[in-house]
Enzyme design. Structure first.
Site, mmCIF file in Angstrom:
data_model
loop_
_atom_site.group_PDB
_atom_site.id
_atom_site.type_symbol
_atom_site.label_atom_id
_atom_site.label_comp_id
_atom_site.label_asym_id
_atom_site.label_seq_id
_atom_site.Cartn_x
_atom_site.Cartn_y
_atom_site.Cartn_z
ATOM 1 N N LYS A 1 2.860 5.814 -3.311
ATOM 2 C CA LYS A 1 3.957 6.539 -3.936
ATOM 3 C C LYS A 1 3.872 6.453 -5.464
ATOM 4 C CE LYS A 1 6.367 8.053 -0.384
ATOM 5 N NZ LYS A 1 6.455 9.513 -0.101
ATOM 6 N N ALA B 1 0.833 -1.205 0.000
ATOM 7 C CA ALA B 1 0.000 0.000 0.000
ATOM 8 C C ALA B 1 0.866 1.254 0.000
ATOM 9 C CB ALA B 1 -0.937 0.002 1.201
ATOM 10 N N TYR B 2 1.949 1.226 0.763
ATOM 11 C CA TYR B 2 2.880 2.358 0.783
ATOM 12 C C TYR B 2 3.447 2.615 -0.608
ATOM 13 C CZ TYR B 2 7.395 4.679 1.449
ATOM 14 O OH TYR B 2 8.477 5.520 1.339
ATOM 15 N N ALA B 3 3.933 1.560 -1.262
ATOM 16 C CA ALA B 3 4.509 1.710 -2.595
ATOM 17 C C ALA B 3 3.451 2.137 -3.607
ATOM 18 C CB ALA B 3 5.169 0.404 -3.031
#
Length: 256
Positions: free
Chosen positions: A165, A160-162
């Protein structure tokens, strides 16, 4: 207004880690700095002192980039600070750096964590940038901070973080086109594994983990905050005026 000889940068999350490194790198290059912090005023004050020790002017302002409702008031405070501290109505460099690593193992993601990641890495930077764009001087620089994880897939817990981004990397291209007529460059910097307190400081503090990742990097070592600070300085420099809409990875050749 006549553009002053000294440039001024605004860096979100500038009180520690990559934001602090960017602030010091830009200050060493002759740029004044406004940095924001979410909750640690003492850290921010210390960075202001470090910038001033390099001979530049600096100020720290509180900002939670996950609360867009506070952005209008922040913009007013920023305008007053630019005038009172720097004698300006505009600034030259915006570095959207504030963020954190969310841990989302596949099958265990929660709506709350996903909303938080999207708020800090997508919603906040986009809304803040569009609000402040009129205050960025023509010929200025906007830099978003992404991650090498949008190119090389590592632990699925960073999915989810990637992905958040990745969204900001796409937005960068559209913002670059929208601001091109004002000669404002918009680029995204994607750091590789870097020794900060990111994700609990595992890359910085776990020697076995560092050794494992170092073997995947062409330079044979983990990145340091100063490596990323130098990359921000290069992208934000006046000589980089013909580079826009680009994803620029600063990873020492990780996972080539």
């Amino acid at each position: 207004m006549t553009r002053p000889s000294s440039r001024t940068a605004l860096i979100t999350g500038g009180n520690r880690g990559l934001g602090r490194a960017a602030a010091l790198a830009l200050a060493a290059d002759g740029t004044d700095v406004v940095l924001t912090y979410r909750g640690n005023a003492d850290e921010a004050t210390a960075v202001v002192g470090e910038v001033e020790a390099l001979g530049r002017r600096a100020a720290a302002l509180q900002l939670d980039t996950t609360v867009p409702g506070s952005f209008a008031a922040f913009a007013e405070t920023l305008a007053a600070t630019l005038q009172d501290v720097f004698g300006r109505e505009t600034f030259d460099v915006l570095v959207n750096n504030a963020g954190y690593a969310g841990w989302t193992p596949f099958g265990e993601m929660t709506e709350e964590v996903l909303d938080e990641l999207l708020a800090v890495h997508v919603k906040g930077p986009i809304l803040l940038t569009e609000l402040l764009a009129p205050s960025v001087a023509d010929g200025g620089r906007i830099v978003f901070v992404s991650t090498g994880l949008t190119r090389f897939v590592a632990n699925p817990a960073y999915s989810a973080y990637a992905s958040a981004k990745g969204a900001i990397e796409v937005y960068t291209k559209y913002a670059a086109k929208a601001l091109g007529a004002r000669a404002i460059t918009v680029n995204v910097l994607a750091p590789g594994a870097t020794a900060t307190d990111f994700a609990g400081g595992v890359i910085r503090d776990d020697e076995d983990y560092r050794a494992m990742i170092s073997g995947l990097v062409a330079f044979g070592r983990i990145g340091e905050p100063d490596d990323i600070g130098g990359a921000v300085r290069a992208i934000a420099s006046e000589s980089a005026g013909w580079v826009t809409g680009q994803r620029i990875e600063a990873s020492g050749g990780q996972a080539l």
